[in-house]
Design a protein around this motif. Structure first.
Motif, short mmCIF file in Angstrom:
data_model
loop_
_atom_site.label_atom_id
_atom_site.label_comp_id
_atom_site.label_asym_id
_atom_site.label_seq_id
_atom_site.Cartn_x
_atom_site.Cartn_y
_atom_site.Cartn_z
N GLU A 127 4.22 -5.18 12.14
CA GLU A 127 4.58 -5.87 10.89
C GLU A 127 4.62 -4.89 9.72
O GLU A 127 5.49 -4.97 8.86
N GLU A 128 3.64 -3.97 9.67
CA GLU A 128 3.58 -3.01 8.56
C GLU A 128 4.81 -2.09 8.59
O GLU A 128 5.39 -1.80 7.54
N THR A 129 5.20 -1.66 9.79
CA THR A 129 6.37 -0.78 9.91
C THR A 129 7.62 -1.49 9.42
O THR A 129 8.46 -0.90 8.73
N THR A 130 7.74 -2.76 9.75
CA THR A 130 8.90 -3.55 9.31
C THR A 130 8.96 -3.63 7.78
O THR A 130 10.03 -3.51 7.18
N ARG A 131 7.79 -3.81 7.15
CA ARG A 131 7.75 -3.86 5.69
C ARG A 131 8.19 -2.54 5.07
O ARG A 131 8.89 -2.51 4.06
N ILE A 132 7.78 -1.43 5.69
CA ILE A 132 8.17 -0.11 5.18
C ILE A 132 9.68 0.07 5.32
O ILE A 132 10.35 0.55 4.39
N ILE A 133 10.21 -0.30 6.46
CA ILE A 133 11.66 -0.17 6.70
C ILE A 133 12.44 -0.99 5.68
O ILE A 133 13.46 -0.54 5.14
N ASP A 134 11.96 -2.20 5.39
CA ASP A 134 12.62 -3.05 4.39
C ASP A 134 12.62 -2.37 3.02
O ASP A 134 13.63 -2.40 2.30
N ALA A 135 11.48 -1.77 2.66
CA ALA A 135 11.39 -1.08 1.36
C ALA A 135 12.35 0.11 1.31
O ALA A 135 13.03 0.33 0.32
N ILE A 136 12.41 0.87 2.40
CA ILE A 136 13.32 2.02 2.47
C ILE A 136 14.76 1.56 2.32
O ILE A 136 15.55 2.17 1.58
N ASP A 137 15.11 0.48 2.99
CA ASP A 137 16.47 -0.06 2.89
C ASP A 137 16.81 -0.49 1.47
O ASP A 137 17.97 -0.49 1.07
N ASN A 138 15.77 -0.86 0.70
CA ASN A 138 15.97 -1.27 -0.70
C ASN A 138 15.84 -0.10 -1.67
O ASN A 138 15.85 -0.30 -2.89
N GLY A 139 15.69 1.13 -1.12
CA GLY A 139 15.58 2.31 -1.97
C GLY A 139 14.28 2.39 -2.74
O GLY A 139 14.25 2.93 -3.85
N GLN A 140 13.18 1.91 -2.14
CA GLN A 140 11.89 1.91 -2.83
C GLN A 140 10.92 2.88 -2.16
O GLN A 140 10.86 2.97 -0.93
N ASP A 141 10.16 3.60 -2.99
CA ASP A 141 9.11 4.47 -2.46
C ASP A 141 7.95 3.62 -1.97
O ASP A 141 7.74 2.49 -2.44
N VAL A 142 7.16 4.17 -1.04
CA VAL A 142 6.12 3.39 -0.37
C VAL A 142 4.83 4.18 -0.31
O VAL A 142 4.85 5.41 -0.14
N VAL A 143 3.69 3.49 -0.44
CA VAL A 143 2.40 4.08 -0.08
C VAL A 143 1.75 3.15 0.95
O VAL A 143 1.56 1.97 0.72
N VAL A 144 1.48 3.73 2.13
CA VAL A 144 0.81 3.02 3.21
C VAL A 144 -0.68 3.31 3.08
O VAL A 144 -1.07 4.47 2.99
N HIS A 145 -1.50 2.27 3.08
CA HIS A 145 -2.93 2.51 2.89
C HIS A 145 -3.76 1.60 3.78
O HIS A 145 -3.32 0.55 4.23
N GLY A 146 -4.97 2.05 4.06
CA GLY A 146 -5.89 1.28 4.89
C GLY A 146 -7.17 2.06 5.08
O GLY A 146 -7.29 3.21 4.66
N ALA A 147 -8.13 1.44 5.75
CA ALA A 147 -9.39 2.12 6.04
C ALA A 147 -9.17 3.19 7.11
O ALA A 147 -8.19 3.15 7.85
N ALA A 148 -10.09 4.14 7.18
CA ALA A 148 -10.01 5.19 8.19
C ALA A 148 -10.00 4.57 9.58
O ALA A 148 -10.82 3.70 9.88
N GLY A 149 -9.07 4.99 10.41
CA GLY A 149 -9.00 4.49 11.78
C GLY A 149 -8.19 3.24 11.98
O GLY A 149 -8.02 2.76 13.10
N ASN A 150 -7.65 2.69 10.89
CA ASN A 150 -6.89 1.44 11.00
C ASN A 150 -5.47 1.63 11.49
O ASN A 150 -4.75 0.66 11.71
N GLY A 151 -5.02 2.88 11.63
CA GLY A 151 -3.72 3.11 12.25
C GLY A 151 -2.59 3.47 11.31
O GLY A 151 -1.42 3.27 11.64
N LYS A 152 -2.91 4.05 10.13
CA LYS A 152 -1.86 4.44 9.19
C LYS A 152 -0.91 5.45 9.82
O LYS A 152 0.31 5.32 9.72
N SER A 153 -1.48 6.47 10.46
CA SER A 153 -0.64 7.50 11.08
C SER A 153 0.16 6.93 12.25
O SER A 153 1.29 7.36 12.51
N GLY A 154 -0.40 5.94 12.94
CA GLY A 154 0.33 5.27 14.01
C GLY A 154 1.53 4.51 13.48
O GLY A 154 2.60 4.52 14.09
N VAL A 155 1.37 3.87 12.33
CA VAL A 155 2.48 3.17 11.69
C VAL A 155 3.57 4.16 11.29
O VAL A 155 4.76 3.92 11.49
#
Length: 202
Positions: A1-29
């Protein structure tokens, strides 16, 4: 779901910051995002800032990476009018790994300014950052980097721990049902879950 939200933002020409607690999978996203961009033939440049610490200027940072110029400039040149994405992972690591963290943060600000300037010239480039939620909310330099106004809005995409349903989908109902509440909380962190699954295989 998070990846889909990022892709939607990119398609709209918007910069993104992905955030979460350590180990929650930011790098995996971000890895999943990179796979999507590769499949769609979208030029992208992923950089881990804990391994490649920016210094001096954006141009010098690019040259330190083996590029002829700033990463943003090189991406736009490579894309030749197509959409392109600059991915900067581990933003929060700058203040822990860099002896001159203020300089490194200035380079990140310069890259963000360059990206926005390119978009004003109708170039399709966006920048995606990743950092821990704690640093996003408490580090003054990071908060200042993403300060918003009417023109510059950065889409914030939180990466949360797995829900019980997601956890059950991964490990299966037979393994899920015997778990107590504490065990479920521990395994809801993707990092912990990955370790547990490896141990379970053996």
């Amino acid at each position: 779901e998070e990846t889909t939200r990022i892709i939607d933002a990119i398609d709209n020409g918007q910069d993104v910051v992905v955030h979460g607690a350590a180990g929650n999978g930011k790098s995996g996203v971000l890895y999943e995002l990179a796979e999507h961009l590769r499949q769609k033939n979208v030029p992208f440049l992923p950089i881990r800032l804990d391994r490649r610490v920016p210094g001096n200027t954006a141009k010098q940072f690019g040259q330190d990476l083996g590029l002829p110029d700033s990463p943003a400039h090189c991406l736009v040149g490579l894309a030749e009018g197509r959409k392109s994405v600059l991915i900067l992972d581990q933003l929060d690591a700058i203040r822990w790994t860099a002896s001159h963290s203020s300089t490194a943060m200035c380079v990140c600000k310069e890259l963000l300014r360059q990206t926005r300037s390119f978009r004003k010239d109708k170039k399709q480039i966006v920048i995606v950052f990743a950092c821990r939620t704690f640093d996003l909310e408490n580090d003054p330099d990071i908060k200042n980097l993403f300060a918003e106004n009417s023109e510059n809005v950065v889409v914030k995409v939180p990466v949360a721990a797995f829900s019980d349903e997601q956890l059950k989908d991964v490990i299966g109902p037979d393994a899920f049902v015997p778990l107590n509440g504490h065990q479920k909380r521990v395994l809801s962190c993707p990092h912990n879950l990955a370790i547990w699954l490896e141990i379970k295989k053996e």
